[in-house]
Design a protein around this motif. Structure first.
Motif, PDB file in Angstrom:
ATOM      1  N   LEU A  21       0.820  -1.207   0.000  1.00  0.00           N
ATOM      2  CA  LEU A  21       0.000   0.000   0.000  1.00  0.00           C
ATOM      3  C   LEU A  21       0.854   1.257   0.000  1.00  0.00           C
ATOM      4  N   VAL A  22       1.933   1.264   0.746  1.00  0.00           N
ATOM      5  CA  VAL A  22       2.802   2.437   0.793  1.00  0.00           C
ATOM      6  C   VAL A  22       3.448   2.671  -0.562  1.00  0.00           C
ATOM      7  N   PHE A  44      -5.850   9.637   2.699  1.00  0.00           N
ATOM      8  CA  PHE A  44      -7.008   9.250   3.506  1.00  0.00           C
ATOM      9  C   PHE A  44      -7.380   7.789   3.227  1.00  0.00           C
ATOM     10  N   ALA A  45      -7.349   7.380   1.970  1.00  0.00           N
ATOM     11  CA  ALA A  45      -7.656   5.994   1.619  1.00  0.00           C
ATOM     12  C   ALA A  45      -6.636   5.041   2.248  1.00  0.00           C
ATOM     13  N   TYR A  46      -5.368   5.445   2.267  1.00  0.00           N
ATOM     14  CA  TYR A  46      -4.349   4.610   2.898  1.00  0.00           C
ATOM     15  C   TYR A  46      -4.610   4.493   4.394  1.00  0.00           C
ATOM     16  N   LEU A  48      -7.382   4.902   5.997  1.00  0.00           N
ATOM     17  CA  LEU A  48      -8.620   4.137   6.223  1.00  0.00           C
ATOM     18  C   LEU A  48      -8.368   2.645   6.058  1.00  0.00           C
ATOM     19  N   SER A  49      -7.610   2.258   5.069  1.00  0.00           N
ATOM     20  CA  SER A  49      -7.339   0.836   4.886  1.00  0.00           C
ATOM     21  C   SER A  49      -6.402   0.301   5.970  1.00  0.00           C
ATOM     22  N   PHE A  50      -5.540   1.159   6.493  1.00  0.00           N
ATOM     23  CA  PHE A  50      -4.624   0.737   7.540  1.00  0.00           C
ATOM     24  C   PHE A  50      -5.366   0.499   8.856  1.00  0.00           C
ATOM     25  N   PHE A  51      -6.254   1.412   9.222  1.00  0.00           N
ATOM     26  CA  PHE A  51      -6.957   1.297  10.495  1.00  0.00           C
ATOM     27  C   PHE A  51      -8.243   0.489  10.397  1.00  0.00           C
ATOM     28  N   GLY A  52      -8.724   0.262   9.200  1.00  0.00           N
ATOM     29  CA  GLY A  52     -10.004  -0.425   9.018  1.00  0.00           C
ATOM     30  C   GLY A  52      -9.916  -1.903   8.967  1.00  0.00           C
TER      31      GLY A  52
END
Length: 52
Positions: A21-22, A44-46, A48-52
């Motif tokens: 992702l990074v 923001f998408a990164y 969100l995917s990291f914490f979600g």
């Protein structure tokens, strides 16, 4: 499979996914607040995917 091995495996998979992702994040053209703000959707998408 023991609980510790499953936890280690899931940690490894998560680390690989986060690395991929990074690598997909775009870099700003110039280092200014405006250019970073223009990429806010990607960051923001990164997050969100990291914490979600």
């Amino acid at each position: 499979m023991k609980k510790e091995r499953l936890a280690a495996f899931s940690d490894a998979v998560l680390a690989i996914i986060m690395t991929i992702l990074v690598l997909e994040l775009d870099k700003p053209d110039h280092i200014t607040w405006e250019s970073i703000f223009n990429l806010r959707v990607n960051y923001f998408a990164y997050a969100l995917s990291f914490f979600g």
